[in-house]
Design a protein around this motif. Structure first.
Motif, PDB file in Angstrom:
ATOM      1  N   SER A   1       0.826  -1.201   0.000  1.00 41.70           N
ATOM      2  CA  SER A   1       0.000   0.000   0.000  1.00 41.70           C
ATOM      3  C   SER A   1       0.872   1.268   0.000  1.00 41.70           C
ATOM      4  O   SER A   1       0.522   2.286  -0.608  1.00 41.70           O
ATOM      5  CB  SER A   1      -1.014  -0.078   1.143  1.00 41.70           C
ATOM      6  N   LYS A   2       2.041   1.181   0.632  1.00 38.25           N
ATOM      7  CA  LYS A   2       2.967   2.321   0.549  1.00 38.25           C
ATOM      8  C   LYS A   2       3.538   2.456  -0.866  1.00 38.25           C
ATOM      9  O   LYS A   2       3.745   3.574  -1.369  1.00 38.25           O
ATOM     10  CB  LYS A   2       4.112   2.152   1.554  1.00 38.25           C
ATOM     11  N   ALA A   3       3.824   1.345  -1.498  1.00 34.10           N
ATOM     12  CA  ALA A   3       4.335   1.388  -2.881  1.00 34.10           C
ATOM     13  C   ALA A   3       3.291   2.017  -3.809  1.00 34.10           C
ATOM     14  O   ALA A   3       3.616   2.807  -4.702  1.00 34.10           O
ATOM     15  CB  ALA A   3       4.707  -0.020  -3.353  1.00 34.10           C
ATOM     16  N   ILE A   4       2.023   1.687  -3.574  1.00 37.77           N
ATOM     17  CA  ILE A   4       0.922   2.246  -4.368  1.00 37.77           C
ATOM     18  C   ILE A   4       0.858   3.766  -4.198  1.00 37.77           C
ATOM     19  O   ILE A   4       0.734   4.519  -5.165  1.00 37.77           O
ATOM     20  CB  ILE A   4      -0.416   1.582  -3.952  1.00 37.77           C
ATOM     21  N   LYS A   5       0.976   4.182  -2.961  1.00 41.11           N
ATOM     22  CA  LYS A   5       0.920   5.615  -2.672  1.00 41.11           C
ATOM     23  C   LYS A   5       2.014   6.373  -3.430  1.00 41.11           C
ATOM     24  O   LYS A   5       1.778   7.440  -4.003  1.00 41.11           O
ATOM     25  CB  LYS A   5       1.076   5.821  -1.162  1.00 41.11           C
ATOM     26  N   GLU A   6       3.229   5.815  -3.443  1.00 42.99           N
ATOM     27  CA  GLU A   6       4.332   6.487  -4.125  1.00 42.99           C
ATOM     28  C   GLU A   6       4.125   6.502  -5.640  1.00 42.99           C
ATOM     29  O   GLU A   6       4.437   7.483  -6.308  1.00 42.99           O
ATOM     30  CB  GLU A   6       5.665   5.803  -3.789  1.00 42.99           C
ATOM     31  N   ALA A   7       3.595   5.399  -6.179  1.00 38.69           N
ATOM     32  CA  ALA A   7       3.399   5.321  -7.636  1.00 38.69           C
ATOM     33  C   ALA A   7       2.447   6.401  -8.120  1.00 38.69           C
ATOM     34  O   ALA A   7       2.588   6.929  -9.224  1.00 38.69           O
ATOM     35  CB  ALA A   7       2.884   3.938  -8.021  1.00 38.69           C
ATOM     36  N   LYS A   8       1.493   6.763  -7.258  1.00 33.70           N
ATOM     37  CA  LYS A   8       0.509   7.785  -7.639  1.00 33.70           C
ATOM     38  C   LYS A   8       1.128   9.164  -7.845  1.00 33.70           C
ATOM     39  O   LYS A   8       0.501  10.027  -8.451  1.00 33.70           O
ATOM     40  CB  LYS A   8      -0.614   7.852  -6.592  1.00 33.70           C
ATOM     41  N   PHE A   9       2.333   9.378  -7.334  1.00 32.60           N
ATOM     42  CA  PHE A   9       3.016  10.645  -7.610  1.00 32.60           C
ATOM     43  C   PHE A   9       3.418  10.749  -9.085  1.00 32.60           C
ATOM     44  O   PHE A   9       3.674  11.834  -9.583  1.00 32.60           O
ATOM     45  CB  PHE A   9       4.298  10.772  -6.775  1.00 32.60           C
ATOM     46  N   PHE A  10       3.506   9.602  -9.747  1.00 29.18           N
ATOM     47  CA  PHE A  10       4.113   9.590 -11.075  1.00 29.18           C
ATOM     48  C   PHE A  10       3.159   9.240 -12.207  1.00 29.18           C
ATOM     49  O   PHE A  10       3.400   9.585 -13.350  1.00 29.18           O
ATOM     50  CB  PHE A  10       5.297   8.623 -11.080  1.00 29.18           C
ATOM     51  N   GLY A  11       2.079   8.521 -11.914  1.00 31.39           N
ATOM     52  CA  GLY A  11       1.144   8.132 -12.968  1.00 31.39           C
ATOM     53  C   GLY A  11      -0.125   7.582 -12.339  1.00 31.39           C
ATOM     54  O   GLY A  11      -0.412   7.841 -11.163  1.00 31.39           O
ATOM     55  N   ASN A  12      -0.860   6.811 -13.122  1.00 28.52           N
ATOM     56  CA  ASN A  12      -2.105   6.230 -12.609  1.00 28.52           C
ATOM     57  C   ASN A  12      -1.838   4.841 -12.041  1.00 28.52           C
ATOM     58  O   ASN A  12      -0.976   4.113 -12.529  1.00 28.52           O
ATOM     59  CB  ASN A  12      -3.134   6.104 -13.725  1.00 28.52           C
ATOM     60  N   VAL A  13      -2.615   4.487 -11.035  1.00 27.99           N
ATOM     61  CA  VAL A  13      -2.443   3.176 -10.425  1.00 27.99           C
ATOM     62  C   VAL A  13      -3.758   2.418 -10.476  1.00 27.99           C
ATOM     63  O   VAL A  13      -4.808   2.948 -10.112  1.00 27.99           O
ATOM     64  CB  VAL A  13      -1.968   3.308  -8.965  1.00 27.99           C
ATOM     65  N   ASN A  14      -3.686   1.191 -10.961  1.00 27.91           N
ATOM     66  CA  ASN A  14      -4.847   0.311 -10.963  1.00 27.91           C
ATOM     67  C   ASN A  14      -4.579  -0.790  -9.925  1.00 27.91           C
ATOM     68  O   ASN A  14      -3.722  -1.647 -10.136  1.00 27.91           O
ATOM     69  CB  ASN A  14      -4.985  -0.276 -12.381  1.00 27.91           C
ATOM     70  N   VAL A  15      -5.294  -0.707  -8.805  1.00 25.16           N
ATOM     71  CA  VAL A  15      -5.129  -1.746  -7.777  1.00 25.16           C
ATOM     72  C   VAL A  15      -6.030  -2.919  -8.171  1.00 25.16           C
ATOM     73  O   VAL A  15      -7.248  -2.838  -8.070  1.00 25.16           O
ATOM     74  CB  VAL A  15      -5.488  -1.200  -6.387  1.00 25.16           C
ATOM     75  N   VAL A  16      -5.420  -3.996  -8.632  1.00 26.38           N
ATOM     76  CA  VAL A  16      -6.214  -5.099  -9.206  1.00 26.38           C
ATOM     77  C   VAL A  16      -6.966  -5.879  -8.145  1.00 26.38           C
ATOM     78  O   VAL A  16      -8.010  -6.486  -8.434  1.00 26.38           O
ATOM     79  CB  VAL A  16      -5.338  -6.052 -10.056  1.00 26.38           C
ATOM     80  N   ALA A  17      -6.440  -5.895  -6.932  1.00 28.57           N
ATOM     81  CA  ALA A  17      -7.133  -6.593  -5.846  1.00 28.57           C
ATOM     82  C   ALA A  17      -6.491  -6.186  -4.529  1.00 28.57           C
ATOM     83  O   ALA A  17      -5.330  -5.793  -4.497  1.00 28.57           O
ATOM     84  CB  ALA A  17      -7.037  -8.110  -6.024  1.00 28.57           C
ATOM     85  N   SER A  18      -7.275  -6.308  -3.457  1.00 29.23           N
ATOM     86  CA  SER A  18      -6.757  -5.941  -2.135  1.00 29.23           C
ATOM     87  C   SER A  18      -7.371  -6.847  -1.068  1.00 29.23           C
ATOM     88  O   SER A  18      -8.535  -7.236  -1.163  1.00 29.23           O
ATOM     89  CB  SER A  18      -7.119  -4.478  -1.837  1.00 29.23           C
ATOM     90  N   SER A  19      -6.588  -7.176  -0.072  1.00 35.53           N
ATOM     91  CA  SER A  19      -7.140  -7.930   1.063  1.00 35.53           C
ATOM     92  C   SER A  19      -7.189  -7.038   2.312  1.00 35.53           C
ATOM     93  O   SER A  19      -7.247  -7.522   3.430  1.00 35.53           O
ATOM     94  CB  SER A  19      -6.308  -9.194   1.338  1.00 35.53           C
ATOM     95  N   LYS A  20      -7.204  -5.749   2.060  1.00 33.30           N
ATOM     96  CA  LYS A  20      -7.184  -4.805   3.182  1.00 33.30           C
ATOM     97  C   LYS A  20      -8.390  -4.997   4.104  1.00 33.30           C
ATOM     98  O   LYS A  20      -8.269  -4.902   5.325  1.00 33.30           O
ATOM     99  CB  LYS A  20      -7.167  -3.369   2.640  1.00 33.30           C
ATOM    100  N   GLU A  21      -9.549  -5.268   3.502  1.00 36.50           N
ATOM    101  CA  GLU A  21     -10.775  -5.391   4.309  1.00 36.50           C
ATOM    102  C   GLU A  21     -10.666  -6.546   5.315  1.00 36.50           C
ATOM    103  O   GLU A  21     -11.363  -6.574   6.322  1.00 36.50           O
ATOM    104  CB  GLU A  21     -11.998  -5.509   3.391  1.00 36.50           C
TER     105      GLU A  21
END
Lengths: 355, 355
Positions: free
Chosen positions: A102-122
């Motif tokens: 999730s931290k890697a996702i946050k950083e990627a958003k500084f540079f382009g679009n991010v498509n989170v294909v799936a998450s087990s956060k819930e």
């Protein structure tokens, strides 16, 4: 002797620590400390070169890949990957399997679009999502191979139609996998590869130079590769410790031998967690990590008592991460089977105490 | 015993090396190596906290400043400074006094406009430009306090109408200056402050948070400050060595005492360069560095012979940088007067040989 189950910076082989300490006093009989020699000396250039060769050999990499050691840890790589691979307006796909993903996702958003294909956060990241499709127009697909905090692990890597990028900080060199299927692999050193302060990046060369963005020198993979990890003064000592640790892995029989030992350690500990009525695992059984074993007690009120009991028996680093609670036994490469056997015996003694 | 005149990573105090080696085997009698402990342990948190206090004390900083230890070296700071302080379309002023200044300028251009107020490049950086004015609309004015490669040093810092930013990698803690006049000071550790792989940043807090740009976590000063240099796993060992080195500086009597010793070393060596007919200095006399003493021979053909002669006398790291040639004697804090005296005596012996 302490039994070090810490999650990281984690246990290192005693032989490595002895050689590292010796080099701090007198590196290669030069009469100088490794902390006060130029990185441009032949002796240190051969350290970097041996470290890179060992990575290539242990991961069985083909010539499509460049290997580089970089300042910082995996957190720096969270930004460097999209900085170098994801153009503005382009999309990268990420699997959200834990805090680091999730931290890697946050950083990627500084540079382009991010498509989170799936998450087990819930589900508090207690399992690895498996039902998803990877968009074929993504620039890359990013996965975290092992989730240090939640104790889950990708036992199979997905077949990906786009370059597969993986943060392998906590399980690189611990198990056999086909590294030549990846676009980019990175890892902070401080679990299975050495001391904090350096990260390894294994980069498929053809992926670089494909975006428009201008990249400052220190964040530019190509520049570090072209300069043999010496664009600037590298983290000399941390690279030396990584080289020693990689040598040690090779001497143990390489990654296949480590995997066998690690599987036995994990099996021993999970068997006790499943048998001992006081304890229970926190993750989906099929996704259990063979590096970070997370477990709790049925009766949370006596967890502190168990921690104290373990501490008296020279067990350190067993406290679980605050996001999960309970216990986390990190059983990295350098942790011997005997330490796992000792922990199991302490769990059994505690069970007797509570009867 | 070797006499280590290397430019960096440079000589460290023997006491520091002994304590560092001991900690690699057994940190604070924990039974664990400093390489395999969690950075979240109380023992390591107190290392970071002591390192920051020592910086504050040795530089006599007031409470307007935050102190943080960061991954990477000064080269990372070349980009981080404009990343954090220079908005798109805004202008920063830079003094071009050497290779490192010129690299800092290159990185700043990724983020905004750069006004190079003066440069001594046309004279191969043999002096510090002094005739220039600092534009009052610049976001900051950046100077390199000491030029490791060319052997020049800013003996007086300019009065600046805008925040003064300085790369002090090669002379921090070597001389007294008023740190409270600066907006931001940074330094790679591997000259006067420890081992490679960590940089110090001293940041005037009011300068942060003033630009629109979103900054990835690892490049964001505020985040590292807010997290006490532990946003991610820090370079644990490098910070420990920095703390030990700062302790040593304090024990020597602080920066004023170091300055006195360094001035004597520099005076001894420059006197011999000016007296000995075989040698000559390469820089403007008024700008001569008291950290990196650059000199050549009138007869360049015998430079190799002198280097070999010095090497046989246990003098290492004396070869000049390829941009200047000849010799460079780096006389950092940890180099004793006796090593300078030894070098001078070798220069005199060589003079006799050649008579």
């Amino acid at each position: 002797m302490k039994h070090n189950f810490g999650a990281g910076p984690g246990i290192l082989p005693q032989e490595v620590l002895k050689q590292a300490a010796e080099a701090v006093l007198n590196f290669n009989n030069s009469g100088l400390s490794i902390l006060e020699i130029s990185h441009r000396t032949a002796d240190f250039e051969s350290v970097v070169s041996e470290a890179c060769s060992l990575v290539k050999e242990l991961l069985n990499l083909n010539d499509d890949y460049a290997i580089t050691f970089l300042h910082g840890g995996a957190s720096t790589q969270f930004a460097m990957v999209p900085y170098n691979l994801l153009g503005e307006g382009e999309t990268a796909a990420y699997l959200d399997s834990g805090t680091w993903a999730s931290k890697a996702i946050k950083e990627a958003k500084f540079f382009g679009n991010v498509n989170v294909v799936a998450s087990s956060k819930e589900a508090n990241y207690t399992y690895i999502p498996k039902e998803y499709s990877i968009p074929t127009d993504a620039k890359y697909f990013h996965v975290t191979s092992n989730n240090t905090i939640y104790g889950t692990q990708l036992h199979e890597f997905p077949e990906s139609p786009v370059p597969l990028v993986s943060d392998m900080s906590s399980d690189i060199f611990s198990r056999v996998f086909d590294a030549n299927k990846f676009g980019l692999i990175y890892a902070g050193a401080q679990k299975n590869m050495g001391a904090a302060g350096v990260a390894l990046a294994v980069v498929k060369k053809e992926l670089l130079g494909k975006i428009e963005r201008k990249i400052p020198a220190m964040f530019n993979y190509q520049l570090h590769i072209d300069n043999g990890s010496m664009y600037n003064t590298p983290p000399v000592f941390a690279i030396y410790v990584a080289m020693l640790t990689l040598r040690w892995v090779k001497e143990q029989g390489g990654v296949a031998a480590m995997e066998k030992i690690n599987n036995k350690k994990a099996a021993t500990l999970y068997a006790e967690i499943d048998r001992n009525p006081l304890f229970k695992g926190t993750c989906a059984v099929e996704d259990r990590s063979r590096m970070n074993v997370c477990f709790v007690m049925d009766n949370a009120d006596i967890e502190k008592e168990f921690l104290d009991f373990a501490k008296k028996a020279d067990i350190v680093g067993l406290k679980g991460h605050r996001s999960v609670g309970g216990f986390r036994a990190s059983i990295y490469n350098a942790l011997p089977q005997s330490s796992v056997d000792h922990l199991v015996s302490i769990m059994q003694q505690f069970e007797q105490l509570k009867k």
